[in-house]
Motif scaffolding. Sequence first.
Motif, short mmCIF file in Angstrom:
data_model
loop_
_atom_site.label_atom_id
_atom_site.label_comp_id
_atom_site.label_asym_id
_atom_site.label_seq_id
_atom_site.Cartn_x
_atom_site.Cartn_y
_atom_site.Cartn_z
N SER A 104 101.47 -4.50 -38.06
CA SER A 104 102.38 -4.74 -39.18
C SER A 104 102.30 -3.57 -40.15
O SER A 104 101.83 -3.72 -41.28
CB SER A 104 102.00 -6.04 -39.89
N TRP B 215 108.81 -16.58 -33.97
CA TRP B 215 109.48 -17.28 -32.88
C TRP B 215 110.89 -17.65 -33.33
O TRP B 215 111.32 -17.30 -34.42
CB TRP B 215 108.68 -18.52 -32.48
N LYS C 115 105.49 -22.17 -27.06
CA LYS C 115 104.33 -21.71 -27.82
C LYS C 115 103.70 -22.82 -28.65
O LYS C 115 102.82 -22.53 -29.48
CB LYS C 115 104.76 -20.57 -28.76
N GLU D 39 96.90 -14.19 -27.31
CA GLU D 39 98.09 -13.60 -27.94
C GLU D 39 97.68 -12.31 -28.66
O GLU D 39 97.68 -12.25 -29.89
CB GLU D 39 98.71 -14.60 -28.94
N TYR E 137 105.76 -17.16 -37.56
CA TYR E 137 105.23 -16.65 -36.30
C TYR E 137 106.15 -15.67 -35.57
O TYR E 137 105.75 -15.10 -34.56
CB TYR E 137 104.90 -17.81 -35.36
N SER F 76 99.00 -9.60 -29.39
CA SER F 76 99.97 -8.87 -30.22
C SER F 76 100.46 -9.68 -31.41
O SER F 76 101.43 -9.29 -32.08
CB SER F 76 101.17 -8.43 -29.36
N MET F 77 99.81 -10.79 -31.69
CA MET F 77 100.26 -11.67 -32.76
C MET F 77 99.50 -11.32 -34.05
O MET F 77 98.31 -11.61 -34.20
CB MET F 77 100.03 -13.13 -32.39
#
Length: 661
Positions: A521, A350, A454, A487, A348, A489-490
């Motif tokens: 991406s 993180w 998160k 989210e 993720y 932008s994930m």
Amino acid sequence: MYVIRQWLWIVWLAGSAIAATNDSPSVILITLDTVRADRMGFLGSERGLTPNLDALARQSVVFTRAYSQVPLTAPSHATILTGTYPQYHQVKDFQMPLGSDLPYAPEILQNRGYQTAAFIGSMVLDPGIGLAPGFDRGFDTYDAGFHQRVPGEDRYLSTERRGGEVVDHALAWLGEHAGRPFFMWVHLYDAHDPYDPPEPFKTRYADAPYDGEIAYVDSVVGKLMDRLRTAGVYEGSVIAVMADHGESLGEHGEDFHGFFLYDETILVPLVIKLPGEVSAGKRNENRVELVDVLPTILQAAHVAVPAAVQGRSLLGLMGPSSGTTADAASSFGDRPAYAETEYAHLAYGWSSLRALRSGKYLYVEAPRRELYDLSVDPRAQHDLSASAPAVASTIASQLNAFLDKTFSTRTSPQAARDPEAEEKLAALGYAATTGGASPDSSRPTKQGVDPKDKIEIGNIIHRANMAFDDGHITEAVSLWRQLIAREPSMALLYNRLSQCLMLLKDYRQAVPVLRKLVELSPGSAVAHFKLGTALFATEDFAGAVTEFQSVVAELPQWQRGHILLANAYTRAGSIPKAIKECDKVLATSPDDYDANLLLGRVLTLSGKPEAALPNLKKAASLRPGEANPHFALRNAYLKLGKNGAAADEEAEATRLSARHP
């Protein structure tokens, strides 16, 4: 009696080198996936779930404070089987190869004349599909053979096996391999979510299905132990049973496992039975780690422990209660226990987490570090990092010193990058990682957001993955859209939403989702691969060519990428370029079925049917049960005016199609 037992223990331990020539006990390693320590009767549970494990514990040594090093299946098993820490073996997640230079239990014992076999309960440990590369090293038999689940297919016939089936396979093997010592690894995956125990456990534990899975696993272990006794194997064997990690079940906000390093997922059951039930019923209170399992079973089997092993043998702690054993426990000391997880970082973006249990404290290194006094706060509810900063900093220094001592400077093998591998992981409810640790990945990295902030998102992602796997695609689409709203932008969310839309064959809706994925991406071969696939399905062949060109530029060794690009070139009318892509594959893999079939078809289309025949015949020989090469041969023969040969090929294609409609 006490003096006799003490004398027998000293003679057995001190005489291990002599015994090695006469006695090589079989070793049975049983790993219970996702099993919490607090469900074990022998560790104080009053739920009554584990009568068979409790019986085994009474004939074994129980370690009441055993800790996993990683709350994930593949990395934890790598630690168990190599006796090295994650920062050394560098298997941080699925798809990361287990290096051939690492000490490895099956290979070590195989080299000592042992028969070796593994019986696996889930595709997550299947090297054959790329999720656990290298894990089959040293095994004469590695019983896995899983595949990605297709809609409507039974989970237990594709991605997972019930524990009863795993044990049946193990017992069948055992019945054919009597007479020589063996190393047998039995992996039972049942307690992993989704919690779906078979009857009668499903009904009996309808309100607590996780407990039902534990009770079922216990019954399976009982069956295995009974058969080992019947076969005359039980008494003389080393039997080690442990969980690879636990399950959070909502504690600390985590529904499952992988993100956090609290006791719910890191404190695990560990039971080791020695030959002859030496020290039966002994309980050891020392803090120990799963990294200690390999040196322990090797020493118990009278096998030298390789120098690269980082764990410590527990055998000295396993003698009868005595001054000698007390001395061993004292010399073992109150050793800190290390744990880490890279899952949140790799999947993720993180932060990764690392933890050290030292003295009475649990210290967690995170963007917002944590400190708990487990002597008064065993559930780690009260963070002391702000009120006791000196203690936190002291343990942080211990953690850094430990990492300096145990990390590896070796270059780890890189994972084979496969844009389709995420589909296999999604079948298990996991997000795909980036794959392939960098050479310095053993060093701690504290970057990205704190997983504590998160964890709700992580839980919903997991639930969406499981809804997808259970065939509830519409529900999964709804969850992914909700997550994207929260989210935006994930990248992973767009990736998974597009997978659902493509499964529903809604390619036109998938295309804008995938364009957003590529935007987020741009260097991701997975993103370009999926967008190219969707564009091809919408007959935008020129657009598909552009995306597949990006894939092969990023992954030139991935042969399927060249086949996809060749297909797109063919449909876009760029025949010479399609031929060139097929030739690239065949130059290194002349027996590639897809490349031979496609090249034959393209040559036929380009007016060169004579040149197409060798490739089409090769494709037919590579897969004699497939009809497609024969249909393609019919077309080539028709263009050559060989109507008789064309009729023969059409008849064969029709026959094969009838066999496999």
